[in-house]
Design an enzyme around this catalytic site. Structure first.
Site, PDB file in Angstrom:
ATOM      1  N   GLY A  50       0.839  -1.198   0.000  1.00 23.90           N
ATOM      2  CA  GLY A  50       0.000   0.000   0.000  1.00 23.90           C
ATOM      3  C   GLY A  50       0.877   1.252   0.000  1.00 23.90           C
ATOM      4  N   ALA A  51       0.274   2.376   0.451  1.00 22.05           N
ATOM      5  CA  ALA A  51       0.955   3.677   0.386  1.00 22.05           C
ATOM      6  C   ALA A  51       2.285   3.671   1.148  1.00 22.05           C
ATOM      7  CB  ALA A  51       0.027   4.757   0.940  1.00 22.05           C
ATOM      8  N   GLY A  76       4.025   0.917   2.493  1.00 20.60           N
ATOM      9  CA  GLY A  76       4.922  -0.165   2.065  1.00 20.60           C
ATOM     10  C   GLY A  76       5.667   0.215   0.793  1.00 20.60           C
ATOM     11  N   ASN A 120      -1.128   3.208  11.462  1.00 19.96           N
ATOM     12  CA  ASN A 120      -1.854   4.109  12.362  1.00 19.96           C
ATOM     13  C   ASN A 120      -2.460   3.285  13.487  1.00 19.96           C
ATOM     14  OD1 ASN A 120      -1.531   6.548  11.015  1.00 19.96           O
ATOM     15  ND2 ASN A 120      -3.423   6.326   9.832  1.00 19.96           N
ATOM     16  N   LYS A 169       0.876  10.308  18.051  1.00 18.63           N
ATOM     17  CA  LYS A 169       0.293   9.962  16.741  1.00 18.63           C
ATOM     18  C   LYS A 169      -1.157   9.499  16.917  1.00 18.63           C
ATOM     19  CE  LYS A 169       0.323   9.292  12.318  1.00 18.63           C
ATOM     20  NZ  LYS A 169       0.559   8.207  11.464  1.00 18.63           N
ATOM     21  N   ASN A 176      -8.201  17.477   5.307  1.00 19.36           N
ATOM     22  CA  ASN A 176      -7.690  17.817   6.644  1.00 19.36           C
ATOM     23  C   ASN A 176      -7.772  19.323   6.922  1.00 19.36           C
ATOM     24  OD1 ASN A 176      -7.136  15.126   6.725  1.00 19.36           O
ATOM     25  ND2 ASN A 176      -4.902  15.313   6.752  1.00 19.36           N
ATOM     26  N   SER A 211      -6.550   8.913   6.002  1.00 20.59           N
ATOM     27  CA  SER A 211      -6.732   7.503   5.611  1.00 20.59           C
ATOM     28  C   SER A 211      -8.156   7.033   5.925  1.00 20.59           C
ATOM     29  CB  SER A 211      -5.707   6.627   6.322  1.00 20.59           C
ATOM     30  OG  SER A 211      -5.669   6.943   7.689  1.00 20.59           O
ATOM     31  N   GLU A 247      -9.783   1.981  10.546  1.00 15.53           N
ATOM     32  CA  GLU A 247      -8.943   1.630  11.700  1.00 15.53           C
ATOM     33  C   GLU A 247      -9.565   2.126  13.014  1.00 15.53           C
ATOM     34  OE1 GLU A 247      -4.562   1.988   9.605  1.00 15.53           O
ATOM     35  OE2 GLU A 247      -5.772   3.781   9.839  1.00 15.53           O
TER      36      GLU A 247
HETATM   37  O1  PAF Z   1      -4.185   8.814   8.816  1.00 17.28           O
HETATM   38  C1  PAF Z   1      -3.725   9.770   8.175  1.00 17.28           C
HETATM   39  O2  PAF Z   1      -4.186  10.144   7.106  1.00 17.28           O
HETATM   40  C2  PAF Z   1      -2.484  10.486   8.713  1.00 17.28           C
HETATM   41  O3  PAF Z   1      -2.002   9.754   9.809  1.00 17.28           O
HETATM   42  C3  PAF Z   1      -2.732  11.948   9.122  1.00 17.28           C
HETATM   43  C4  PAF Z   1      -1.593  12.421  10.001  1.00 17.28           C
HETATM   44  C5  PAF Z   1      -4.044  12.138   9.832  1.00 17.28           C
HETATM   45  C6  PAF Z   1      -2.656  12.864   7.911  1.00 17.28           C
HETATM   46  O4  PAF Z   1      -3.683  12.678   6.989  1.00 17.28           O
END
Ligand code: PAF
Length: 302
Positions: free
Chosen positions: A8-9, A11, A96, A177, A195, A247, A259
């Site tokens: 994926g992104a 990897g 994540n 995080k 975002n 994501s 997730e």
């Molecule tokens: O999950 C995500 O997309 C990233 O961890 C973050 C930091 C929220 C940026 O889009």
């Protein structure tokens, strides 16, 4: 050689940059690919093509394994490779959310496990075709035992992607995080916004409340954050990734499982252990869960 589970992104981002720095990579993919070529565009829009080694199982039981699948897939990915993993082989988790290291340790009690928190980002244009969308810090740290080769490991990764650091207290970075993801991901997924839209006052109010709730839970776990500093750090990420879709936003958009359990769900479980009230985080968790249930129902009807 590096062995990477997950094309994926993240990897592919590591595979491309390890190859670019002259290191060998074997990429484990879900489906077999004949003559795989990885297409990569960096932040300066330089384009690269790499012939890569790929397959559905690990090549050897010695070289470190970078696990770059989503938190929801980590356990199954390890189970699939279990017969090919050596006892002392290093497992590096890159995803994540939190809670996977515990699952991996239960499956591989003798293996050294390394957790990471990364702010690097890339976009998948097509299978094995990605473009880098952000260069951030990557922190690595031992989860279950000291790592004798921490320095050489970090320097090999840093040769591939700058700003890769070894830290003694990875828990602090993982919690930071986690809280960033708690504040950004569900809101951007529910309202289907990028975002940057979280700069609007109505979302900022919710982010303040989520910070307050998360700080209490982190503190109960022995991790300290200062409210103003944390709020600023979250807004720094919002501003730096303003054009990006998180994501979780993409998962809901493409009708996939998210997730949620490893982000908001992980925090809520800890909050329950300590009897801490977290209504804002719980409400967003519930809304994402409802969307996931609708996606699962639609899937059944297809
Ligand atoms: O999950 C995500 O997309 C990233 O961890 C973050 C930091 C929220 C940026 O889009």
């Amino acid at each position: 050689m590096w062995q990477i589970i997950g094309a994926g992104a993240i990897g592919c981002l590591w595979a491309a940059n390890l190859k670019r720095s002259g290191q060998n990579v074997h990429l484990i993919t879900r489906k077999a690919i004949a003559n795989p070529v990885l297409h990569y565009q960096d932040l300066q829009q330089n384009k690269y093509r790499f012939n890569i080694s790929s397959g559905q199982q690990l090549l050897n039981n010695k070289d470190p394994i970078l696990v770059c699948v989503k938190a929801t897939q980590v356990k199954q990915a390890i189970l699939n490779q279990l017969p090919y993993i050596g006892e002392n082989q290093m497992i590096i988790l890159m995803h994540n959310g939190m809670g996977c290291a515990e699952q991996v340790q239960a499956l591989l009690p003798y293996n050294p496990i390394i957790c990471t928190a990364t702010a690097n980002a890339s976009l998948v244009n097509a299978p094995l075709n990605i473009q880098q969308t952000g260069l951030g810090m990557t922190y690595l740290g031992a989860y279950n035992r000291p790592i004798a080769i921490a320095n050489s490991l970090t320097s090999r990764l840093n040769n591939a992607l700058d700003n890769t650091y070894w830290v003694e207290n990875i828990e602090q970075k993982l919690w930071l995080k986690l809280i960033i993801n708690i504040c950004i991901n569900p809101l951007t997924a529910i309202y289907q916004i990028n975002n940057g839209k979280l700069q609007a006052p109505q979302y900022q109010q919710q982010i303040i409340k989520m910070c307050e709730e998360a700080i209490k839970v982190a503190q109960a776990e022995g991790i300290k954050f200062e409210q103003q500093t944390l709020f600023k750090l979250i807004n720094d990420v919002i501003n730096a990734t303003a054009e990006n879709f998180s994501s979780m936003n993409r998962d809901i958009f493409y009708q996939r499982n998210t997730e949620n359990e490893y982000i908001n769900g992980y925090l809520l479980e800890k909050a329950r252990d300590y009897n801490i009230n977290t209504p804002t985080i719980a409400a967003l968790y519930q809304q994402i869960k409802e969307r996931e249930n609708t996606i699962a129902d639609n899937e059944k009807q297809r």
